[in-house]
Design a protein around this motif. Sequence first.
Motif, PDB file in Angstrom:
ATOM      1  N   UNK A 164     -14.618   9.094  -6.478  1.00 23.30           N
ATOM      2  CA  UNK A 164     -14.250  10.063  -5.445  1.00 23.30           C
ATOM      3  C   UNK A 164     -12.851   9.690  -4.958  1.00 23.30           C
ATOM      4  N   UNK A 165     -11.854  10.188  -5.663  1.00 26.33           N
ATOM      5  CA  UNK A 165     -10.492   9.730  -5.386  1.00 26.33           C
ATOM      6  C   UNK A 165      -9.992  10.123  -3.994  1.00 26.33           C
ATOM      7  N   UNK A 166     -10.280  11.361  -3.521  1.00 21.30           N
ATOM      8  CA  UNK A 166      -9.814  11.692  -2.166  1.00 21.30           C
ATOM      9  C   UNK A 166     -10.361  10.728  -1.114  1.00 21.30           C
ATOM     10  N   UNK A 167     -11.649  10.378  -1.229  1.00 21.50           N
ATOM     11  CA  UNK A 167     -12.232   9.469  -0.242  1.00 21.50           C
ATOM     12  C   UNK A 167     -11.581   8.096  -0.327  1.00 21.50           C
ATOM     13  N   UNK A 168     -11.289   7.659  -1.547  1.00 25.61           N
ATOM     14  CA  UNK A 168     -10.636   6.353  -1.719  1.00 25.61           C
ATOM     15  C   UNK A 168      -9.261   6.366  -1.067  1.00 25.61           C
ATOM     16  N   UNK A 169      -8.543   7.461  -1.279  1.00 27.26           N
ATOM     17  CA  UNK A 169      -7.207   7.559  -0.708  1.00 27.26           C
ATOM     18  C   UNK A 169      -7.278   7.547   0.811  1.00 27.26           C
ATOM     19  N   UNK A 170      -8.290   8.246   1.362  1.00 27.46           N
ATOM     20  CA  UNK A 170      -8.427   8.340   2.809  1.00 27.46           C
ATOM     21  C   UNK A 170      -8.656   6.947   3.412  1.00 27.46           C
ATOM     22  N   UNK A 171      -9.607   6.211   2.849  1.00 30.22           N
ATOM     23  CA  UNK A 171      -9.884   4.859   3.333  1.00 30.22           C
ATOM     24  C   UNK A 171      -8.638   3.988   3.274  1.00 30.22           C
ATOM     25  N   UNK A 172      -7.914   4.133   2.166  1.00 32.39           N
ATOM     26  CA  UNK A 172      -6.726   3.303   1.982  1.00 32.39           C
ATOM     27  C   UNK A 172      -5.695   3.597   3.056  1.00 32.39           C
ATOM     28  N   UNK A 173      -5.527   4.896   3.355  1.00 34.12           N
ATOM     29  CA  UNK A 173      -4.546   5.245   4.392  1.00 34.12           C
ATOM     30  C   UNK A 173      -4.923   4.614   5.723  1.00 34.12           C
ATOM     31  N   UNK A 174      -6.217   4.607   6.032  1.00 34.73           N
ATOM     32  CA  UNK A 174      -6.661   3.999   7.284  1.00 34.73           C
ATOM     33  C   UNK A 174      -6.280   2.522   7.309  1.00 34.73           C
ATOM     34  N   UNK A 175      -6.564   1.831   6.205  1.00 29.50           N
ATOM     35  CA  UNK A 175      -6.263   0.397   6.157  1.00 29.50           C
ATOM     36  C   UNK A 175      -4.764   0.153   6.241  1.00 29.50           C
ATOM     37  N   UNK A 176      -3.999   0.986   5.549  1.00 30.05           N
ATOM     38  CA  UNK A 176      -2.541   0.800   5.562  1.00 30.05           C
ATOM     39  C   UNK A 176      -1.997   1.041   6.968  1.00 30.05           C
ATOM     40  N   UNK A 177      -2.537   2.045   7.655  1.00 27.15           N
ATOM     41  CA  UNK A 177      -2.079   2.314   9.013  1.00 27.15           C
ATOM     42  C   UNK A 177      -2.393   1.150   9.933  1.00 27.15           C
ATOM     43  N   UNK A 178      -3.567   0.552   9.745  1.00 19.05           N
ATOM     44  CA  UNK A 178      -3.962  -0.565  10.590  1.00 19.05           C
ATOM     45  C   UNK A 178      -2.918  -1.678  10.549  1.00 19.05           C
TER      46      UNK A 178
ATOM     47  N   UNK B 132       0.109  -1.265   9.464  1.00 19.32           N
ATOM     48  CA  UNK B 132       1.453  -0.718   9.649  1.00 19.32           C
ATOM     49  C   UNK B 132       2.325  -0.808   8.415  1.00 19.32           C
ATOM     50  N   UNK B 133       1.747  -0.629   7.253  1.00 18.29           N
ATOM     51  CA  UNK B 133       2.550  -0.664   6.037  1.00 18.29           C
ATOM     52  C   UNK B 133       2.866   0.769   5.611  1.00 18.29           C
ATOM     53  N   UNK B 134       4.139   1.069   5.518  1.00 21.04           N
ATOM     54  CA  UNK B 134       4.527   2.451   5.249  1.00 21.04           C
ATOM     55  C   UNK B 134       4.674   2.772   3.781  1.00 21.04           C
ATOM     56  N   UNK B 135       3.618   2.640   3.011  1.00 22.13           N
ATOM     57  CA  UNK B 135       3.702   3.111   1.622  1.00 22.13           C
ATOM     58  C   UNK B 135       2.619   4.151   1.408  1.00 22.13           C
ATOM     59  N   UNK B 136       2.807   4.967   0.377  1.00 26.50           N
ATOM     60  CA  UNK B 136       1.826   6.006   0.083  1.00 26.50           C
ATOM     61  C   UNK B 136       0.664   5.398  -0.685  1.00 26.50           C
ATOM     62  N   UNK B 137      -0.519   5.966  -0.482  1.00 27.63           N
ATOM     63  CA  UNK B 137      -1.695   5.438  -1.164  1.00 27.63           C
ATOM     64  C   UNK B 137      -1.600   5.630  -2.676  1.00 27.63           C
ATOM     65  N   UNK B 138      -0.793   6.644  -3.107  1.00 25.76           N
ATOM     66  CA  UNK B 138      -0.730   6.919  -4.543  1.00 25.76           C
ATOM     67  C   UNK B 138       0.467   6.242  -5.224  1.00 25.76           C
ATOM     68  N   UNK B 139       1.206   5.403  -4.480  1.00 24.32           N
ATOM     69  CA  UNK B 139       2.343   4.705  -5.095  1.00 24.32           C
ATOM     70  C   UNK B 139       1.829   3.609  -6.021  1.00 24.32           C
ATOM     71  N   UNK B 140       2.580   3.376  -7.088  1.00 26.70           N
ATOM     72  CA  UNK B 140       2.216   2.293  -8.009  1.00 26.70           C
ATOM     73  C   UNK B 140       2.613   0.952  -7.409  1.00 26.70           C
ATOM     74  N   UNK B 141       1.790  -0.046  -7.635  1.00 23.04           N
ATOM     75  CA  UNK B 141       2.112  -1.374  -7.111  1.00 23.04           C
ATOM     76  C   UNK B 141       3.263  -2.002  -7.900  1.00 23.04           C
ATOM     77  N   UNK B 142       3.325  -1.685  -9.196  1.00 26.24           N
ATOM     78  CA  UNK B 142       4.392  -2.257 -10.026  1.00 26.24           C
ATOM     79  C   UNK B 142       5.743  -1.880  -9.425  1.00 26.24           C
ATOM     80  N   UNK B 143       6.611  -2.839  -9.332  1.00 31.34           N
ATOM     81  CA  UNK B 143       7.941  -2.553  -8.838  1.00 31.34           C
ATOM     82  C   UNK B 143       8.087  -2.686  -7.333  1.00 31.34           C
TER      83      UNK B 143
END
Lengths: 485, 532, 359
Positions: free
Chosen positions: B131-145, B147-158
């Motif tokens: 369930x990719x939308x749900x995964x993205x949603x959870x990730x955004x919550x964690x990232x906001x907590x 305060x990391x300003x990256x998109x959930x769909x960005x690649x980690x490489x680089x």
Amino acid sequence: MNNTLNKKTPAELVKNFVSDNKVILMFVVLSIVCILISGANVSYVAGEVFSRFGRNTCLVLALIIPCMAGLGMNFGIVVGAIAAQISIFWIVHWGFVGVPGFLLCVAMSTPLALLFGWLTGMLFNKTKGSEMVAGLVLGFFAAGLYRLFTLYIMGGVIPYDDPNLLDRGFGLRNAFDLTGNLKYSVDDITFLTTASVLGVVYLLYTLVVYLHGKKFGEGVDTKKFVMQLIAGAVVVVFGIVGKMIPFVATKLGKNRVILADAVMLLAVGLLVYAVVLFIKNRPAKGTPAFNKVLKFAVLAVILFVTNMIPGVNKVYRSVRLPAMTFAVIAFFAAFNDWLVNTRLGQNMRTVGQNRSVATSAGIDVDKTRIIATCISTVLAAWGQLIFLQNLGTFNTVQQQDNVGLYSVAAILVGGANVQKATNKQAVIGVILFHTLFVVAPLAATELVGDSAISEYIRMFFSYGVIAVSLAMHASKKGGKKAKAA
Amino acid sequence: MENKYVLKMEGITKEYFGNKVLKGVDLKVRPGEIHALMGENGAGKSTLMNILFGMPVIHSTGGFGGTIEFNGEPVNIENPHKAMQLGIGMVHQEFMLIPGFTVAENVKLGREISKATIASSVFGKSLERLDKPAMAEDTRVALNTIGLGVEDYAMVAGMPVGYMQFVEIAREIDKTGIKLMIFDEPTAVLTESEADRLLDTMRVIASKGIAIIFITHRINEVIEVTDSMTVLRDGTFVDRLETKDTTAARIAELMIGRQVEKLVDDMEEDNRKISDEDIMLELKNFYVDMPGEKVKGIDLKLRRGEILGIGGLAGQGKVGIPNGILGLYPASGEIHFDGESIDPTKLGDALHKGIAFVSEDRRGVGLLLKESIEQNITFTATQIQGKFLKHFGPFTQVDYKATKKHAQDMIKALDIRCTGPEQYSGRLSGGNQQKVCLARAITMDPKLLIVSEPTRGIDIGAKKLVLELLAKMNREQGMTIIMVSSELNELRSLCDRIAIVSDGKLTGIFAPDASDAEYGLAMSGVTEGGNA
Amino acid sequence: MTKDKIKKAIDAIGLPRLIVFCFFMAIVITAAVNDIDVASYFSSTLKYFGMWGILVLAMLPSIKCGIGPNFGVSLGIVCGLLGTLLAIQFNIAPAVEGILPGFGPWASMFFAIILSAVLSWLVGIAYGKLLNMVKGSEMTVTTYVGYSAIYLMCIVWFRAPFNSGEIIWPLGGVGVRNSVALETSFGWLLNDFLGFNIGPVFIPTGIILAVLLVSGFVFLYFRSKTGIAITAAGSNPTFARASGIDVDKMRVKGIALSTVLGAIGIIIYNQGFGYLQAYTAPLAMGFICVASILIGGATTTKATIMNVLIGTFLYQGLIIFTPPVSNHLLAGTDISDTMRQIIQNGVILYALAQTKGGD
């Protein structure tokens, strides 16, 4: 990201495109050169390539899942091919023919392939890092056991009382003829029958999904369900009624579909789809959804127009396609896509990228790799069945030998590498590789007056493309390691 | 702050093969508290954390003693899975990330959200659809907590290294019911500004009631961010302190602690002549790019005839110095040695000019484990100086007779316990292997001997023998020695001067009898100084 | 003996080696019991041992320098073929024979050896550099590079501008024949040199001497300064670096030596065979060499001269004794090639599975 992309000059874009697709481009150029040299009849080449496409693509698609799981190119698909051949010996022996015979072959080869795949997977787990060479040697080793089985055990130890198939009392004959039993059993299924069968399968599927959803209370969309039922029923009815309409029956009721008709059908289909999309969503001009509709419409027109060009039309008319075989290829590709989006697929991708991270995330690495190998082996067995029913007769002892080599070479030509392979690359690869396979001998004959050399050129290309691809990948990996160190 | 502890480990003991590494350690952490776990290398920090995390290495070596209470309940953590279930998370020093995946895929690694399908009802959960939308949603919550300003769909490489660390943290945050997070030297790989942000993030996490155990060597970070700390030394519990009641110097002193154990017996009279004028080796602006042991610009002078110690905490670059001089890792800067200059980019240059090196990685770099002792002892001298060779025109043959003779002499001189010079070096005990390594260095008759971690992983008796051997070579043969060691005590008992390296830079050169506080501060990089 | 001891002994010898050895002994005994002419087959075994010895020896340097068994020995083999063909093309044997009677074949053979040694040394250096770029995947890459090289040379043979009547197809064709007779150059030269009979067994002294001589050279080479440096670079690269050794250079030397041995090996092989086989004939040779040294007790990381000699003898013995025995037992059926295929590849698989690969 988008900004930097937009800033690129056309020259840079071209350069990027070339460097991203250099293997493909090289083969395109090579094929064109060969066609020009040989002065080959394009209709002939197209016919040959399409028939090879139908024959080989399933086997090539069997390589994608193990690649995703980090096993590289699975040369071990040879054992899947062996499973298919063993099942054919028995099914033919027991007297089954046609579609039932083919389905029984599938049923029998599947457990065999699962067993072989499981053993192969265990071997790969013991040879982490050199799976590819292990797979290759395994192919030779398995071929030896298989040879022992076919030449000495069948009819020798195991009773196999079939004088037509046996050589001197025991051991199978060198060539195994499928004419009259399995030959074209899938290829000959007409487009209309294929449509009916797919329609029925679709109806059953929607029904099960609906009942499943109801049972587990996941919420069901009854309106959608009804629409799906209608769509499925329309296809089934079309398949049945089509046979009674002379025009449709002559076009689609025969055992092959003329490519020209298929192109027209595709164009009409795309157009209908575009119209349906437009009516359903009524997208505003300029939105991505609108562009999508436009894209389909333009594509349909292009197909339609090409079909009108006399030269092209002539080529189109000379190619005949097996409907069900293409449906099976589509099923293989769809299966690969579907698996990627499951938990299992995600685990495979993780394992393929980094085994230690996968372990720390609680994934059973060895088990995941074995499952990937098993799936690949089963797909390869089915692929080999498709291959053989088209070929019609096969070399009892050696037929499987080059399965791994040609499949791997084909997918690499399509731009895949040891770490990443997709359906698209498989399809492009099969077309290019086999185009070259067809035209290289012609060109060689034209150039040196002897076609014998073409066999060497072919083999050189097959091995060479694998060697270069492996070396390039390994040196990239080595370079990264050196950088990290 | 309420005085209830989220984690209470009491009287923890652990033995590895009869070697006591933890001798009754207590660790108590309150909810929402940032608690530092301090200690030198080998103090027992990682063993303690392995116990807390239920790592297999603990249970396969006979378990441990003592009790663990989590959230007020006694618990038995038999595997990492159990630890995760309890709500203990760990941010690893090495990133457990997949570069080819998106941030969301990495955050949800192994814990993907999925929906049942028909296939999954037949074949099991592994065929459920992601369930990719749900995964993205959870990730955004964690990232906001955090305060990391990256998109959930960005690649980690680089991504920059600092971001990767934050993705790791986001993953731990995302785990439901997380109550305690362990940060294992998280700032070691970060730039200064990234490290600052990490400390801020730790405060944010702690403010949500999650307790943090912070393992670091940087005392200034501890002072800045923590509420309290536990100090370990040599597997024993030293103290639990509230940060506001202490100072950097005090912490350093506690960590190092003077041990009275005497490692080297009083030696014969010292009649060496060491002069500040007679410089044997000089490093100028010396950089080494050794992973995990980077040297970032060092100037150092070595006097002829002395034993110079190089100390410091692990990962600070002390080990990089000899490896750089020998050309084993990319290095730059000037090396002047006995009137010549050495090119560190040329492998073997230092060896040819008379420097011998005993590596810290005995089994990996120091020995050919599947070759005989004699082969091991003579190899480098044969290759570099052409010793033990017979020449036939342009052809050479190893002189096995001479090799054997020399090996036997060395076995006798260094008292190497073995069945004979033909025995494989891999079969020897650690101490005897180290002697073989030393024998190889001595065989080269070097002007300068560099030994790196000469006593690592060998028992106390062998330790003493090795150190005495070094002292003897220095006193009797006048050999100049550089000794790199993590064990300050060992350096103090042998060296004339001790240079301390922190964060790739020299933070001071001290006399062996300088105070613990001086050493401690230099090691944690707080001050620069030194007077020896 | 306790169970443990037996297990230890089996582990020490290696299961596949034990199976192959027992199998070989069983076959020889069966042959003897069934009145098969053991002596003449033993003679053949000796001859084939000589023919294959140096080819198998080519595996040694590549294993020692850390690359693993050289599946790509075919690179050396094609160099050896080219050298031989050039020796024929230049009519070395007849020309020298005219000046120094009796030395024609020798001159021809040494010409071929020296020429192909130089060629293969150069090829080997380039090959070694390639393998330095693909550290960790050497075995996979060597296999496919070896195969491609053979097919590339097939294309070359097909249209190579040779014009000696012995090389090209009869009736004025172009390109190399499938098999070129070495009668007028150096066929059977070593086999017959100093050959003698012990009872019914013919001892091909020359070829066995050649194998021992080359083995001796390789043995001495690995006791020289460079030799021990290559071994150290293979068994522990970081150790070698710490002793100031350029590991990559040592690997290049090892693989170049292996390639040269492959070239010399095929020349010795061809003289024993009496014919030179071009095209796809060398395709399977790489695998046979790898299997032989593994049967002899080598692993993918450690090998000795004894492994080479024992392995070659066992493997060839097996191949030569199986057909008559299987013919005899199974009434006119030759199961031997199937057995060879299973044993050969089984042994390689076993060795691969023993190597703890991966990270």
